[in-house]
Every structure is written in structure tokens, then in C-alpha cells.
Design a protein around this motif. Structure first.
Motif, PDB file in Angstrom:
ATOM      1  N   UNK A 196       6.580  33.010  88.675  1.00  0.00           N
ATOM      2  CA  UNK A 196       8.467  32.632  88.126  1.00  0.00           C
ATOM      3  C   UNK A 196       8.581  31.176  88.128  1.00  0.00           C
ATOM      4  N   UNK A 197       9.040  30.728  87.434  1.00  0.00           N
ATOM      5  CA  UNK A 197       9.230  29.150  88.142  1.00  0.00           C
ATOM      6  C   UNK A 197      11.315  29.478  88.775  1.00  0.00           C
ATOM      7  N   UNK A 198      11.593  28.154  89.430  1.00  0.00           N
ATOM      8  CA  UNK A 198      11.969  28.038  90.315  1.00  0.00           C
ATOM      9  C   UNK A 198      13.032  28.174  89.886  1.00  0.00           C
ATOM     10  N   UNK A 199      14.396  29.057  90.186  1.00  0.00           N
ATOM     11  CA  UNK A 199      15.424  28.819  89.458  1.00  0.00           C
ATOM     12  C   UNK A 199      17.189  27.779  89.953  1.00  0.00           C
ATOM     13  N   UNK A 200      16.246  27.033  90.313  1.00  0.00           N
ATOM     14  CA  UNK A 200      17.043  25.496  91.504  1.00  0.00           C
ATOM     15  C   UNK A 200      16.508  25.093  90.195  1.00  0.00           C
ATOM     16  N   UNK A 260      24.999   7.471  95.742  1.00  0.00           N
ATOM     17  CA  UNK A 260      24.365   8.675  95.479  1.00  0.00           C
ATOM     18  C   UNK A 260      23.979   9.720  96.981  1.00  0.00           C
ATOM     19  N   UNK A 261      24.381  10.894  96.901  1.00  0.00           N
ATOM     20  CA  UNK A 261      24.862  11.826  97.967  1.00  0.00           C
ATOM     21  C   UNK A 261      23.011  12.423  98.660  1.00  0.00           C
ATOM     22  N   UNK A 262      22.201  11.794  98.467  1.00  0.00           N
ATOM     23  CA  UNK A 262      20.674  12.735  98.580  1.00  0.00           C
ATOM     24  C   UNK A 262      19.918  11.796  98.851  1.00  0.00           C
ATOM     25  N   UNK A 263      18.347  12.532  99.166  1.00  0.00           N
ATOM     26  CA  UNK A 263      17.272  12.010  99.064  1.00  0.00           C
ATOM     27  C   UNK A 263      16.628  12.209  97.829  1.00  0.00           C
ATOM     28  N   UNK A 264      15.276  12.270  97.889  1.00  0.00           N
ATOM     29  CA  UNK A 264      14.354  12.381  96.621  1.00  0.00           C
ATOM     30  C   UNK A 264      14.364  14.534  96.163  1.00  0.00           C
ATOM     31  N   UNK A 265      15.478  14.212  94.450  1.00  0.00           N
ATOM     32  CA  UNK A 265      15.154  15.311  93.888  1.00  0.00           C
ATOM     33  C   UNK A 265      15.799  15.553  92.766  1.00  0.00           C
ATOM     34  N   UNK A 266      15.970  16.346  91.968  1.00  0.00           N
ATOM     35  CA  UNK A 266      17.136  16.945  90.444  1.00  0.00           C
ATOM     36  C   UNK A 266      18.212  16.812  91.606  1.00  0.00           C
ATOM     37  N   UNK A 267      19.285  16.091  90.501  1.00  0.00           N
ATOM     38  CA  UNK A 267      20.780  16.669  91.518  1.00  0.00           C
ATOM     39  C   UNK A 267      21.344  17.076  89.742  1.00  0.00           C
ATOM     40  N   UNK A 268      22.352  18.307  90.004  1.00  0.00           N
ATOM     41  CA  UNK A 268      23.176  18.849  88.891  1.00  0.00           C
ATOM     42  C   UNK A 268      24.437  17.919  88.798  1.00  0.00           C
ATOM     43  N   UNK A 269      24.466  17.544  87.981  1.00  0.00           N
ATOM     44  CA  UNK A 269      25.980  16.603  87.588  1.00  0.00           C
ATOM     45  C   UNK A 269      27.448  17.185  88.250  1.00  0.00           C
TER      46      UNK A 269
END
Ligand code: SF4
Length: 673
Positions: free
Chosen positions: A548-552, A292-301
């Protein structure tokens, strides 16, 4: 039977006779009449009830008078407890209607005797953790005496403890009638209690899990219900999206492998083939984590590396092979259940890999509890509508923030009920007298490096006038950090106590804020809603930017993409209305009672410079807008001195707002959000 709610709520009615300090509010009676109509005609209804309406009474009274079996679902545990312990019994008594009420929580809140026993039989599964062994011994002593098996009775059990999956069940791992503990099962008892009750109080997670037949649900809550009332309903669409999607997690597999080991030991079976398959599954899990490439967070497939994605079919095969070996063993209900779960985890992993891209967004979350793979559908409205229509009962959705002005189209579309009857109940508070909205002049654009300092500078005259007593709310952690630094620079020796989110748990911080009486709290997200501070302790609510919610965020992307694909406009259909509702929530923290007063400071210049600014301003309470700090400061000084003079004259507790009822409703009706 036609009930006249004006009589029930009126000055000579049963509530006025039974409840001390009760005051008639026409808004409350109007909402109750609409809810009563929806219940009697089995219709859907959406009600926005402004703060102070007393909406809990406005739906509980018709629910009780209807004599029907009603599920009441809330967004927060606080409201759930308030309804169950205080409001429903108090109203039932006042109306002279004895009623059976039950509080039902998700499975994860009740002790599973079978799993506790399994864990106690296998101390090696604790991995040599002495603290965990001691905790389990304590839980075991409590298990011998508890009546309800509600884990909330263990007040010091840490929420993040790894002991939870060892002592609670899921729909998948529950052995049901084949369980040796079936006759003493707390989950079954709680469910029976709910089925026998006329009013069942649940939360949205449990209700939606039940609808979607997911893990924590029981799958049989709704068939007996004749009405479902959802309070804090603005949270429903997001929670529904979680349950109507799919989730596969490393933690589920870890719990499975541990259960296999425990069940083998309990059945006194040794199988080298199964031990071999378990080690293959564990090796594939290690591969997954390592790649898995990164630390904590949400990643797109789509952005995930091939090396990581390649492990998924290998893991699917390993789980399938484990299921086959377990199936072949024929060693009792526990092992058979593990085989079923291994098969289902393999199938759901395969399904996630092949789900068509046009139906939703696939994403991965990395957190302290491990990796989880998700599929979130672009739209949940059709599914929610199908669930609602499949059950012949009245559905009532209510909250203080569902509409943009009088327009419910955004919320109604999100829940798939565009033609539902809607009702907008204005707050009975006297906003023109009780509050001012301050839009400071000459604020820089929100991205400008000087924004944080200018915003604190704009708040400073209010803080000085009131001597503190403020919430300064930020839309991001970055903004919060900059705001803390700016406040320090502007007030090196602040004449008020300063509290910052993260210094202590949320509830502890709020209690501290109330006790101090003049503190300034700087916070983000979780303080925008569900917070109720009455009186002078909160005289200023300052909000840095439009929320405004974060676009990421992959979840937001999924929703916006869904709208785009059906030819809609994501900004006007989703981002703008969501931000307006979020701002209403934040602003709603200020005036919580008839004698509250204060200033709302909004730092974002886009309220005046952008065309959409008007949409926000129209949705705010009808308080005078001011653009001079001195006007806000004078207002605060004048209101504070009036309020202190009134207190000195011994009239505390009476409203000083012309036209407002003297006295207030019991806290139960006004403390909800
Ligand atoms: S029936 Fe299910 S929840 Fe109840 S004790 Fe057995 S496994 Fe646990």
C-alpha cells in the motif's frame, strides 16, 4: 487487408523461418490480432499480457504490417533501446518490410549548440569551478565531431552535473528559427528524422510532455501519427499527472538569471537597470530558501509558514519587473526570449498562488536540486481522454499489470477510457508446475516489532534449500533496514553473498546479482519492476508486506481527495487496486522463462486475516499456495536437482516443463517487463 496472425506467427510463418529458436505461442498471435484490429479500425485497446506472452512482437508485427505511421512509447530507456536497436529491425527484416525507424528522446538529451556557445563565452558563469570548465572543454571538443548530438554518447557525463542546463534547451529557452545555430541544430534534426520515419520510438515522458505542450516536448509528434502504442502503460497515469499539473522551480529562475547575464555579454550590452533587477530576483530567491521550514521531502502547501508564502508575490513582482526591463532593451532574440521567460515564470508563480483548492493539491518539494512548487490535479482522466479523442489515431495501452483479475475498470478509469475494448492474455508459463506461493503461518501484524525477524525466519528454510538466489523485497526503507539487521542476526556467516540496495547503482547491483548466481538481494521500490533475472540465480522472491502506498505522500493524498470529492471510495477505487498491481509487479520478478522455477514468499498476514486479502490472492499467478516451509524447501531442492541433472545430461536450454514449447523466443520478446 485481413491478416491471419496465426499464419504470421505460426510454425510455417515468416517469423519461424527467419528467427532462430522461435516458438509459436497462441497467446502472442491472439494479442497481435487484437492490436491489428485496433489499428485497422482506429480504436482504443487496453491489453494485459502476462509475462512470457512476447508482447513486444505482438504489437510490433501488426504495427509493421499496417503500413501506418506509429509511435511506440515505453516507460524505460532499456526497452526503448531494445525496440529501436534490435526488435524493430529484426522483425522488419523477417517480414520483408523495409521500414524507417527513429528513436526520439526529449530535448534534454540533445546538445543545444547555442547554449553551449553562450556558456563558453562566459567562463565567469561557471563560478570558478575548474572541474566544470574542464568538462565543458571536453563537451566542446565532442560537439565539433558528433553527428546526432545525443548526450548519451558522453558516457561518463554525470547525471547530476550542473552542466546539463548550460548545454541543453527547453521549449521555453529555445530560440527556434531565430537561433543562429538553427541550421545545425541537433534537436531540429532529431525531430525531422522522426517526422520522416514510419515507426518512432519515444518514452512516456516525451509523449506526455508533447501532449501537454510542456518543456521537453516538441509539440508536433502526434499530428502525423496514425497509431500510438504505449508499452509499460501502467506507468502512464502517474506520469500524466505530472505533466497535466504545474511546476515552478527555483532552478528555472536561476537558469534564467544566468542566461540573462550571458545574453547581455554576448550582445555586448551593459544595463545597470537589468543588473539591479537581477539582484532583486536573486535576493528574493535567497529569502525563499531561508524561510523554507525543513529539509529534503514533500510538503503540503497549507502547512507552510506565512513568512515563506509572503515571498512568493514579491518574487512574482521582481520577475515581472525584470521582464519589463529586458523588453525595453530591444537587443536581439536571446534577450527577447529571456524577457518572455521572466514574464512566464512570474505568471506561473502567480497562477500557482491562486489556483482553486478544489481542483487539485498544491505542494512543495525540497531536493538537492532546489525547491520546486507544484500543483497536481485531483483527476487527469478527463484531460487524457480529451487528448486521446482529439487525435484520430488508434491508442493501444499494454503492460503485464493493468487488470485486477479480468477487471480493467481501475486502469481504464484512470486514463479516462472506461469503454475501451480490453483484452486479458494469460501468461503461457506453467505456474502450477513452475512455482509455489508460500504464506507462512503465525506471522505477526506488519507493525509488530518482531515482524522483520519473523519474516526472515520464514524465508530461512527456502534460502537454505536453494543456497541463496533470492530477492527479498521491502515496501519501505525502514523495513529494508530492519530486514538487513534481521538477516545478519539469522545468518551471521551467510552461506550466500548478500547484496543490499544502495551499495552500488541499481544496474551494477543487478549485474553483480546475475554474475554471482546465488546472491540474496535485499531491496525496496525500484527493484519491484523492470528487473529481469532468468534462471536459477533467482529462485525465491520474498515480499515483506502488501505494498500500500504511503498515505503521507502529497501526490497520493491529491488522488484520494479527488475520489472522495466526487463521492467515491478511495480505498476500494484506488489504494487497493494500486497495491494489487504493485504486488503483481513484484511477484512477476520470479518466473521469467519457460524453465524458470521458484517460491514466492508473502509475509503479510493480512492476506489471510483481512477480507481484501482475497483480492490480492486472486490476482496472483495460479501456483499452489503452501503454508509449510518444508513444502517450499522440498520443492526447491527437487527442482534444483532436476535442473542440474538436465544440465549434466547436456540438455540445457530445453524446457523441462511438460506441455511448454521446446526452446524459447528470442530474448527480445521475453526480456521486457
Ligand atoms: S534552435 Fe533551439 S535547441 Fe537548436 S541550437 Fe538553437 S536554441 Fe538550441
Amino acid at each position: 487487408m485481413n491478416t491471419d496472425y496465426k499464419d504470421v506467427f505460426g510454425a510455417a510463418g515468416p517469423l519461424a523461418r527467419a528467427l532462430p529458436g522461435y516458438a509459436y505461442r497462441p497467446e502472442q498471435a491472439a494479442m497481435a490480432a487484437a492490436v491489428g484490429h485496433a489499428l485497422a479500425n482506429t480504436e482504443p485497446l487496453i491489453v494485459e499480457a502476462g509475462t512470457g506472452t512476447g508482447k513486444t512482437f505482438a504489437y510490433l508485427v501488426p504495427a509493421l504490417l499496417s503500413g501506418r505511421s506509429v509511435i511506440i512509447s515505453t516507460g524505460t530507456r532499456t526497452l526503448q533501446d531494445q525496440l529501436f536497436r534490435r526488435d524493430v529491425p529484426m522483425l522488419a527484416k523477417a517480414l520483408g518490410l523495409p521500414v524507417k525507424v527513429a528513436l526520439l528522446k526529449g530535448r534534454a538529451n540533445y546538445l543545444c549548440r547555442h547554449r553551449l556557445e553562450l556558456t563558453m563565452q562566459q567562463p565567469s558563469l561557471l563560478g570558478g569551478e575548474r572541474g566544470l570548465a574542464r568538462l565543458l572543454a571536453r563537451i566542446s571538443r565532442w560537439a565539433a565531431t558528433t553527428q546526432a548530438g545525443d548526450l548519451a554518447e558522453l558516457t561518463d557525463l554525470p547525471e547530476q552535473s550542473s552542466v546539463w542546463p548550460m548545454i541543453t534547451s527547453t521549449r521555453e529557452n529555445c530560440l527556434g528559427q531565430e537561433c543562429p545555430q538553427f541550421n545545425r541544430c541537433h534537436v531540429i534534426d532529431a525531430r525531422r528524422g522522426a517526422q520522416a520515419a514510419e515507426i518512432v520510438v519515444v518514452n512516456h515522458h516525451l509523449l506526455l510532455a508533447d501532449l501537454a505542450l510542456k518543456d521537453e516536448g516538441f509539440g508536433d509528434l502526434l499530428p502525423g501519427a496514425q497509431a500510438v502504442i504505449l508499452d509499460e502503460a501502467h506507468q502512464v497515469p502517474d506520469i500524466a499527472a505530472q505533466f497535466f499539473g504545474q511546476v515552478w522551480s527555483v532552478r528555472q529562475v536561476q537558469i534564467l538569471t544566468r542566461d540573462v547575464t550571458a545574453e547581455l555579454a554576448a550582445a555586448v550590452v551593459r544595463s545597470d537597470a537589468i543588473i539591479g533587477e537581477l539582484s532583486i530576483v536573486e535576493a528574493r530567491l535567497d529569502d525563499l530558501r531561508a524561510r523554507f521550514p525543513g529539509g529534503a521531502g514533500r510538503y503540503e502547501w497549507p502547512g507552510l509558514p506565512e513568512a515563506f508564502l509572503d515571498v512568493l508575490p514579491e518574487l512574482e513582482t521582481a520577475l515581472g519587473d525584470l521582464a519589463k526591463e529586458l523588453d525595453g532593451l530591444g537587443a536581439g532574440a536571446g534577450i527577447a526570449n529571456c524577457a518572455k521567460r521572466a514574464k512566464s515564470l512570474a505568471a506561473s508563480l502567480g497562477a500557482l498562488g491562486s489556483v482553486p483548492e478544489e481542483s487539485g493539491l498544491k505542494w512543495v518539494e525540497a531536493a538537492a536540486s532546489g525547491l520546486s512548487l507544484h500543483f497536481t490535479p485531483f483527476e487527469i482522466a478527463d484531460r487524457l481522454r480529451a487528448y486521446v479523442e482529439a487525435r484520430r489515431c488508434a491508442w493501444v495501452f499494454t503492460s503485464a499489470t493493468l487488470a485486477i483479475g479480468d477487471d480493467f475498470a481501475h486502469f481504464a478509469a484512470r486514463i479516462g477510457l472506461p469503454e475501451a475494448r480490453t483484452l486479458h492474455i494469460d501468461s503461457p508459463f506453467d505456474y502450477p508446475t513452475q512455482a509455489r506461493i508460500y504464506l507462512p503461518r503465525n506471522m505477526p501484524e506488519p507493525q509488530h516489532p518482531s515482524f522483520a525477524a519473523k519474516f526472515i525466519e520464514a524465508c530461512a528454510p527456502m534460502l537454505e534449500a536453494s543456497g541463496g538466489s533470492a530477492f527479498i523485497l521491502y515496501t519501505s526503507y525502514r523495513g529494508l533496514a530492519d530486514g538487513v539487521a534481521a538477516l545478519k542476526a539469522r545468518f551471521p556467516n551467510p552461506p550466500f553473498p548478500v547484496l543490499v540496495q544502495g551499495q552500488a547503482p541499481r544496474e551494477a547491483l543487478l549485474n553483480q546479482f546475475r554474475e554471482l548466481g546465488n546472491a540474496v538481494l535485499l531491496a525496496t521500490g525500484s527493484f519491484w519492476e523492470g528487473v529481469d533475472v532468468k534462471g536459477e540465480a533467482l529462485s525465491i522472491v520474498a515480499i515483506d508486506k502488501l505494498p500500500f502506498a504511503s498515505p503521507d505522500d502529497p501526490l497520493l493524498k491529491a488522488r484520494l481527495e479527488g475520489i472522495r470529492r466526487r463521492g467515491g471510495n478511495p480505498f476500494s477505487e484506488y489504494q487497493l487496486p494500486q497495491a494489487v498491481l504493485a504486488l503483481k509487479q513484484g511477484v512477476g520478478r520470479l518466473i521469467r522463462d519457460f524453465d524458470d522455477f521458484g517460491v514466492i514468499v508473502l509475509g503479510d498476514p493480512r492476506l489471510k486475516t483481512k477480507s481484501y486479502g482475497k483480492v490480492f490472492l486472486k490476482a496472483l499467478p495460479p501456483s499452489p499456495v503452501i503454508t509449510e516451509a518444508s513444502a517450499g524447501a522440498e520443492f526447491l531442492v527437487e527442482r534444483l536437482s532436476r535442473s542440474r541433472a538436465a544440465r549434466g545430461a547436456g540438455t540445457a536450454g530445453e524446457s523441462d516443463v511438460p506441455g511448454a514449447p521446446i526452446g524459447t523466443m528470442p530474448a527480445s520478446a521475453t526480456s521486457v517487463t
